[in-house]
Scaffold this motif. Structure first.
Motif, mmCIF file in Angstrom:
data_model
loop_
_atom_site.group_PDB
_atom_site.id
_atom_site.type_symbol
_atom_site.label_atom_id
_atom_site.label_comp_id
_atom_site.label_asym_id
_atom_site.label_seq_id
_atom_site.Cartn_x
_atom_site.Cartn_y
_atom_site.Cartn_z
ATOM 1 N N ARG A 1 -11.271 5.768 0.963
ATOM 2 C CA ARG A 1 -10.457 6.115 2.144
ATOM 3 C C ARG A 1 -9.338 7.093 1.781
ATOM 4 N NH1 ARG A 1 -11.624 3.268 6.604
ATOM 5 N NH2 ARG A 1 -12.928 1.418 6.356
ATOM 6 N N ASN A 2 -8.795 7.744 2.838
ATOM 7 C CA ASN A 2 -7.662 8.635 2.597
ATOM 8 C C ASN A 2 -6.360 7.841 2.584
ATOM 9 O OD1 ASN A 2 -6.521 8.501 5.316
ATOM 10 N ND2 ASN A 2 -8.197 9.829 5.990
ATOM 11 N N ILE A 3 -5.292 8.476 2.181
ATOM 12 C CA ILE A 3 -4.032 7.766 1.969
ATOM 13 C C ILE A 3 -3.472 7.215 3.278
ATOM 14 C CG2 ILE A 3 -2.628 9.861 2.147
ATOM 15 C CD1 ILE A 3 -2.058 6.886 -0.272
ATOM 16 N N MET A 4 -3.693 7.916 4.390
ATOM 17 C CA MET A 4 -3.191 7.414 5.674
ATOM 18 C C MET A 4 -3.925 6.148 6.093
ATOM 19 S SD MET A 4 -2.502 10.932 7.830
ATOM 20 C CE MET A 4 -4.149 11.570 7.502
ATOM 21 N N GLU A 5 -5.232 6.116 5.865
ATOM 22 C CA GLU A 5 -6.005 4.918 6.178
ATOM 23 C C GLU A 5 -5.547 3.739 5.323
ATOM 24 O OE1 GLU A 5 -10.428 6.393 7.515
ATOM 25 O OE2 GLU A 5 -9.849 6.718 5.426
ATOM 26 N N VAL A 6 -5.259 3.998 4.058
ATOM 27 C CA VAL A 6 -4.789 2.927 3.179
ATOM 28 C C VAL A 6 -3.534 2.290 3.747
ATOM 29 C CG1 VAL A 6 -3.885 2.371 0.895
ATOM 30 C CG2 VAL A 6 -5.810 3.946 1.114
ATOM 31 N N PRO B 1 -1.242 -4.152 4.281
ATOM 32 C CA PRO B 1 0.144 -4.494 4.634
ATOM 33 C C PRO B 1 1.153 -3.793 3.728
ATOM 34 C CG PRO B 1 -1.220 -6.470 4.566
ATOM 35 C CD PRO B 1 -2.062 -5.359 4.022
ATOM 36 N N SER B 2 2.283 -3.421 4.305
ATOM 37 C CA SER B 2 3.303 -2.715 3.537
ATOM 38 C C SER B 2 3.834 -3.558 2.383
ATOM 39 C CB SER B 2 4.459 -2.297 4.454
ATOM 40 O OG SER B 2 5.042 -3.431 5.076
ATOM 41 N N ALA B 3 3.749 -4.869 2.510
ATOM 42 C CA ALA B 3 4.170 -5.730 1.398
ATOM 43 C C ALA B 3 3.369 -5.406 0.139
ATOM 44 C CB ALA B 3 3.978 -7.199 1.767
ATOM 45 N N ILE B 4 2.114 -4.948 0.321
ATOM 46 C CA ILE B 4 1.283 -4.561 -0.816
ATOM 47 C C ILE B 4 1.485 -3.087 -1.165
ATOM 48 C CG2 ILE B 4 -1.067 -4.332 -1.679
ATOM 49 C CD1 ILE B 4 -0.132 -7.210 -1.425
ATOM 50 N N THR B 5 1.380 -2.194 -0.187
ATOM 51 C CA THR B 5 1.472 -0.766 -0.507
ATOM 52 C C THR B 5 2.821 -0.405 -1.113
ATOM 53 O OG1 THR B 5 2.150 -0.277 1.786
ATOM 54 C CG2 THR B 5 -0.199 -0.094 1.257
ATOM 55 N N ASP B 6 3.867 -1.134 -0.763
ATOM 56 C CA ASP B 6 5.192 -0.839 -1.318
ATOM 57 C C ASP B 6 5.278 -1.118 -2.813
ATOM 58 O OD1 ASP B 6 6.075 -0.044 1.138
ATOM 59 O OD2 ASP B 6 7.243 -1.851 1.564
ATOM 60 N N ILE B 7 4.410 -1.987 -3.329
ATOM 61 C CA ILE B 7 4.484 -2.323 -4.748
ATOM 62 C C ILE B 7 3.361 -1.685 -5.561
ATOM 63 C CG2 ILE B 7 5.614 -4.524 -4.232
ATOM 64 C CD1 ILE B 7 2.918 -5.871 -4.998
ATOM 65 N N VAL B 8 2.427 -0.996 -4.894
ATOM 66 C CA VAL B 8 1.347 -0.322 -5.601
ATOM 67 C C VAL B 8 1.916 0.903 -6.317
ATOM 68 C CG1 VAL B 8 -0.773 1.026 -5.301
ATOM 69 C CG2 VAL B 8 -0.492 -1.157 -4.110
ATOM 70 N N SER B 9 1.574 1.052 -7.575
ATOM 71 C CA SER B 9 2.094 2.175 -8.367
ATOM 72 C C SER B 9 1.337 3.465 -8.109
ATOM 73 C CB SER B 9 2.036 1.838 -9.859
ATOM 74 O OG SER B 9 2.868 0.746 -10.163
ATOM 75 N N TYR B 10 0.006 3.356 -7.966
ATOM 76 C CA TYR B 10 -0.818 4.553 -7.777
ATOM 77 C C TYR B 10 -1.928 4.281 -6.780
ATOM 78 C CZ TYR B 10 1.505 5.879 -12.107
ATOM 79 O OH TYR B 10 2.452 6.160 -13.051
ATOM 80 N N PHE B 11 -2.291 5.341 -6.049
ATOM 81 C CA PHE B 11 -3.380 5.297 -5.086
ATOM 82 C C PHE B 11 -4.407 6.357 -5.475
ATOM 83 C CE2 PHE B 11 0.487 3.992 -2.996
ATOM 84 C CZ PHE B 11 0.136 2.894 -2.240
ATOM 85 N N CYS C 1 -7.570 8.014 -4.097
ATOM 86 C CA CYS C 1 -8.193 8.111 -2.773
ATOM 87 C C CYS C 1 -9.388 9.058 -2.793
ATOM 88 C CB CYS C 1 -7.160 8.580 -1.755
ATOM 89 S SG CYS C 1 -5.827 7.393 -1.486
ATOM 90 N N ARG C 2 -10.221 8.910 -1.761
ATOM 91 C CA ARG C 2 -11.428 9.721 -1.600
ATOM 92 C C ARG C 2 -12.267 9.705 -2.879
ATOM 93 N NH1 ARG C 2 -12.368 9.363 3.471
ATOM 94 N NH2 ARG C 2 -11.350 10.840 4.852
ATOM 95 N N ASP C 3 -12.453 8.468 -3.409
ATOM 96 C CA ASP C 3 -13.322 8.263 -4.573
ATOM 97 C C ASP C 3 -12.886 9.059 -5.793
ATOM 98 O OD1 ASP C 3 -14.967 6.338 -3.515
ATOM 99 O OD2 ASP C 3 -16.455 7.753 -2.761
ATOM 100 N N GLY C 4 -11.589 9.286 -5.917
ATOM 101 C CA GLY C 4 -11.071 9.946 -7.108
ATOM 102 C C GLY C 4 -10.679 11.390 -6.907
ATOM 103 N N LEU C 5 -10.792 11.897 -5.694
ATOM 104 C CA LEU C 5 -10.438 13.293 -5.438
ATOM 105 C C LEU C 5 -8.928 13.509 -5.456
ATOM 106 C CD1 LEU C 5 -11.514 16.095 -4.776
ATOM 107 C CD2 LEU C 5 -11.573 15.444 -2.375
ATOM 108 N N TYR C 6 -8.175 12.513 -4.975
ATOM 109 C CA TYR C 6 -6.714 12.620 -4.918
ATOM 110 C C TYR C 6 -6.073 11.426 -5.624
ATOM 111 C CZ TYR C 6 -8.023 15.587 -0.946
ATOM 112 O OH TYR C 6 -8.597 16.538 -0.144
ATOM 113 N N ILE C 7 -4.927 11.688 -6.252
ATOM 114 C CA ILE C 7 -4.114 10.632 -6.846
ATOM 115 C C ILE C 7 -2.701 10.763 -6.295
ATOM 116 C CG2 ILE C 7 -3.243 9.592 -8.964
ATOM 117 C CD1 ILE C 7 -5.533 10.983 -10.466
#
Length: 269
Positions: free
Chosen positions: A45-50, A55-65, A67-73
């Protein structure tokens, strides 16, 4: 074994079939974050879909995303890396090699879609028409394509592609078979593992101390290259051979939660 990093696929892994994150998964992730574990989301998925699905409780603590199967970091503030997109010459080479007939194509802002029938194409236009820059055609309009780069070519609902034609492009492009119905074709070298490798080389992640969770063919690069992997119970049997643990629960059974309890020896029930 102490794991410093946990990398999680979304669909079929962290998310249940209703596209929700089970409460137990959230509980375990938040607990491990307080213990210093670094989390990475790896998804098609793309970053907006993520951000809309998790939930923001999770995305706020994620260090890296990833996305698109490795196309974007991304980190939590900005895009860190964009790998190579498909160009017009790539689109032409793929369509020619696949020998798809009848051919109905359309270019969106980021994807090049190939449909088996005009009806499929029309349904997609009605659903997401405002996103498209191209027009339906039985040939590839390079005058349109030359102005754009694309994340992937998407082949919908098994568009009659012969296996030997898929084999022709596997040396030059990444081919992912998704949900047993669709193909995603990306530029050579685009996969989640290479994105994690970039993070290892540029952000110091130790991949030997990473626990990776996934369920589908687009996770196979990670399954085959990383030392510690969890293949979800809902994955196909041919992928389960990679799993570091047997009898994993499914995404609908909060399999992520139960495996985190196991690997980190947690008691948070």
């Amino acid at each position: 074994m102490r794991f410093d990093y946990v990398a999680l696929d979304l669909d079929g892994t962290m998310l249940d079939d209703e596209k929700k994150v089970p409460a137990d998964n959230i509980k375990a992730i938040l607990h491990l974050y307080t213990k210093g574990v670094c989390f990475i989301i790896c998804t098609n998925r793309n970053i907006m879909e993520v951000h809309s699905m998790v939930p923001s409780a999770i995305t706020d603590i994620v260090s890296y995303f990833v996305c698109r199967d490795g196309l974007y970091i991304y980190d939590n503030e900005k895009k860190l890396k964009e790998f190579n997109l498909l160009r017009a010459t790539d689109i032409g080479a793929i369509i020619s090699a696949l020998q798809i007939s009848p051919l109905y194509c359309i270019g969106s802002k980021r994807h090049y879609y190939v449909f088996a029938s005009l009806l499929q194409l029309i349904k997609t236009l009605i659903k997401r028409g405002k996103d498209y820059k191209g027009i339906p055609t039985t040939t590839v309009f390079f005058s349109k394509l030359l102005r754009h780069q694309f994340e992937k070519v998407m082949l919908f609902q098994n568009v009659g592609v012969a296996p030997e034609n898929i084999a022709k492009i596997k040396d030059k492009y990444v081919v992912n078979y998704i949900n047993n119905t669709d193909y995603d074709i990306l530029q050579h070298g685009i996969n989640k593992y290479n994105a994690l490798l970039w993070l290892s080389q540029n952000r110091g992640l130790d991949l030997d101390k990473m626990l990776y969770f996934g369920d589908d063919n687009n996770d196979e690069y990670c399954f085959s290259q990383l030392k510690h992997v969890v293949v979800m119970g809902n994955a196909s049997p041919d992928l389960k051979k990679y799993s570091s643990i047997e009898n994993v629960a499914t995404n609908n059974e909060a399999g992520v939660y139960w495996c985190l309890l196991h690997f980190f020896n947690l008691d948070i029930s």
